[in-house]
Design a protein around this motif. Structure first.
Motif, short mmCIF file in Angstrom:
data_model
loop_
_atom_site.label_atom_id
_atom_site.label_comp_id
_atom_site.label_asym_id
_atom_site.label_seq_id
_atom_site.Cartn_x
_atom_site.Cartn_y
_atom_site.Cartn_z
N ARG A 28 5.50 -10.31 1.74
CA ARG A 28 6.04 -9.07 2.32
C ARG A 28 6.07 -7.97 1.25
O ARG A 28 6.75 -8.09 0.25
CB ARG A 28 7.44 -9.32 2.89
N SER A 344 5.73 -5.38 6.92
CA SER A 344 4.88 -6.02 7.91
C SER A 344 3.52 -5.33 8.06
O SER A 344 2.75 -5.67 8.93
CB SER A 344 5.57 -6.05 9.28
N THR A 490 10.41 -4.03 0.38
CA THR A 490 11.06 -4.19 1.68
C THR A 490 12.00 -3.05 2.08
O THR A 490 12.60 -3.11 3.15
CB THR A 490 11.87 -5.50 1.70
#
Length: 562
Positions: A28, A344, A490
């Motif tokens: 990620r 994502s 993130t």
């Protein structure tokens, strides 16, 4: 599935993005380096890059500071589309090496703490694949339904109006069966019928063949084409600017349709479920990153990554193809910030199917002789925006897009659409390793598959190694800094609206921590007001003047503050 059910699924996808786990998964927000196998490093002297050549240069990739690498196809293939027409999913094209060399590469990458992914083409094969040869022979053999076959329309023509990405009808007449075969790309790339569970079982076993070697995952090619409308309905016509596509020039007829029935259909989701189940068979689970193109990727990407039973992340062309001005780009970034879950998606400014980013996205800076500065700006932006990134080989050198004369073209897409479309060979030229060596050190062959452009010699790796201000050295510095900022993987993102027209500025925020980034695309200084005062510089390049909440960015300057 009815239209209502399909709409409901889309609404669910875009309103339930999920939450990022703590700690986040390794993939990620990661940065990958795309190796174009044909053009990276030739260890055998046959004019083609190869597997052992990649293994030799893994320390170079590691020293860039990326998290892993992705290889383009190396499987046996007639090479009608540079390996994306596969004739054997469990082998290696002889010029590229042997299967045992692949195992050596995987092991060597892991020894250097690099993750490694391969390209996998689940939706189609070469017409020289044994499966297709048998399927095409008759309507009653064991593989008769392994590909997408259809009877002619009443007038003898194709069953519908679908267009290939390369132009022309997406149907190929096969006399042995007196039927048409669907081919979304080249005529030599027939589409597999993945709704046939016999086919799907074989595809999944082909994935396992490589995953069992320790591979960390796959980049899945053209996931928007994994299935199609079961009724083979014709596509409606498009209006101007309605249909984003991979490219191929303004006169490509592919852009004249809304690809409602041959791209991004609901029937693809059960196929993704099966692919994900295979990835989850391993410990730790392997990663699936899907190429999403020809559709409104930023809005649709959540549908392909929601609920932990589809893809882990998507990789698309929106930031390459869907903006003509900097304001368009800012609008696209607003859209992505709204729809995409942090980590994502992977930011892509160029790849093996698009022009070099510095030439494509910043032509004025190149014309002004500021290409290296422009390349540094793009690298900073690509790796600080929300999500991970994929750096195509040579972007770390700031290579510009060369012109390839028609007589040297290898790309079938370019040959089909010339001169409207110059094709993809320019970005696929071999990597220049050593300025004064034959073929810049890429190969000892007198006739490499593509030449190293003369203009790339001065940007060779050995030249940039000696220059502390080179794009290569900047890339290494940038990636070292990024590793000290784990929030970049993130954190959420907010694009600032009230900024000068040539500036992109945004805030990344996570658990109370904030990082403000700004880049100046202008060739002159630009001043902007920061949202708060007393910010401290964390990373910068170019001329910077910071005074409380006032920031002046010099030409093509970048900064990160917190």
């Amino acid at each position: 599935m009815s239209v209502t059910e399909r709409d409901a699924e889309l609404v669910y996808a875009i309103t339930h993005r999920g939450t990022v786990p703590e700690p986040p998964e390794w993939w990620r927000g990661a940065v990958f380096y795309e190796v174009y196998t044909h053009s990276f490093n030739d260890s055998s002297g046959n004019g083609y890059g190869d597997i052992r050549g990649i293994t030799e240069k893994l320390p170079y990739i590691r020293d860039l500071g990326v998290d892993g690498l992705w290889l383009t196809p190396f499987y046996p293939s007639p090479q009608q589309d540079n390996g994306y027409d596969v004739s054997d999913f469990r082998g290696v094209h002889p010029p590229f090496g042997k299967v045992e060399h692949v195992q050596e590469l995987i092991d060597a990458a892991h020894d250097l703490d690099l993750k490694i992914m391969f390209d996998f083409i689940a939706g189609h094969t070469s017409d020289e694949h044994p499966w297709f040869k048998e399927s095409a022979a008759s309507r009653d053999n064991d593989k008769a339904h392994w590909y997408v076959w259809a009877d002619p329309a009443p007038d003898g023509g194709p069953p519908n109006n679908w267009i290939s990405s390369f132009g022309g009808r997406a149907w190929r007449w096969v006399p042995q069966r007196a039927q048409y075969c669907y081919r979304p790309f080249l005529a030599s790339q027939p589409a597999l019928n993945l709704r046939n569970q016999q086919v799907m079982a074989e595809v999944l076993d082909n994935m396992r063949f490589w995953l069992d070697m320790g591979l960390d995952g796959f980049r899945l090619d053209a996931i928007q084409c994994l299935s199609h409308d079961s009724e083979l309905r014709s596509n409606p016509p498009a209006r101007a600017t309605e249909n984003p596509s991979v490219g191929g020039g303004p006169n490509n007829p592919f852009k004249q349709q809304i690809h409602l029935f041959d791209r991004d259909v609901p029937e693809a989701i059960p196929i993704l479920h099966q692919l994900r189940r295979v990835a989850n068979e391993y410990d730790p689970p392997r990663v699936l990153i899907g190429e999403l193109a020809d559709v409104d990727s930023s809005r649709l990407a959540p549908k392909y990554t929601v609920d932990n039973d589809r893809l882990h992340a998507v990789y698309d062309f929106d930031l390459i193809n869907r903006a003509d001005t900097l304001r368009d780009w800012t609008s696209m970034l607003h859209l992505r910030s709204r729809y995409l879950m942090p980590g994502s998606s992977l930011n892509v400014f160029t790849n093996h199917d698009s022009p070099r980013s510095v030439s494509n996205l910043m032509p004025k800076a190149c014309a002004a002789g500021r290409a290296p500065d422009a390349a540094k700006l793009l690298l900073f932006l690509q790796t600080t925006l929300m999500g991970g990134a994929i750096l195509f080989q040579g972007e770390e050198l700031g290579l510009q897009q060369p012109h390839i004369p028609f007589e040297e073209l290898q790309d079938p897409w370019a040959k089909a659409l010339w001169p409207d479309f110059e094709g993809r060979d320019g970005v696929r030229c071999p990597l220049p390793w050593t300025r004064e060596a034959l073929n810049c050190g890429f190969s000892d062959s007198e006739t490499p598959w593509l030449k190293v452009p003369h203009d790339h010699r001065d940007s060779a790796i050995d030249v940039q190694e000696q220059d502390p201000d080179s794009v290569l050295q900047f890339t290494r510095k940038l990636m070292r800094w990024r590793r000290t900022m784990p929030m970049l993987r993130t954190a959420s993102e907010r694009i600032f609206e009230d900024v000068p027209s040539k500036v992109i500025a945004f805030e990344r925020e996570k658990a109370g921590d904030s990082l403000i980034c700004a880049v100046n695309f202008a060739l002159k200084p630009t001043e902007l007001t920061l949202p708060r005062s007393s910010l401290q510089t964390q990373f910068s390049r170019g001329e910077i003047a910071l005074d409380q909440d006032s920031l002046t960015l010099g030409p093509l300057a970048v900064i990160a503050l917190c």
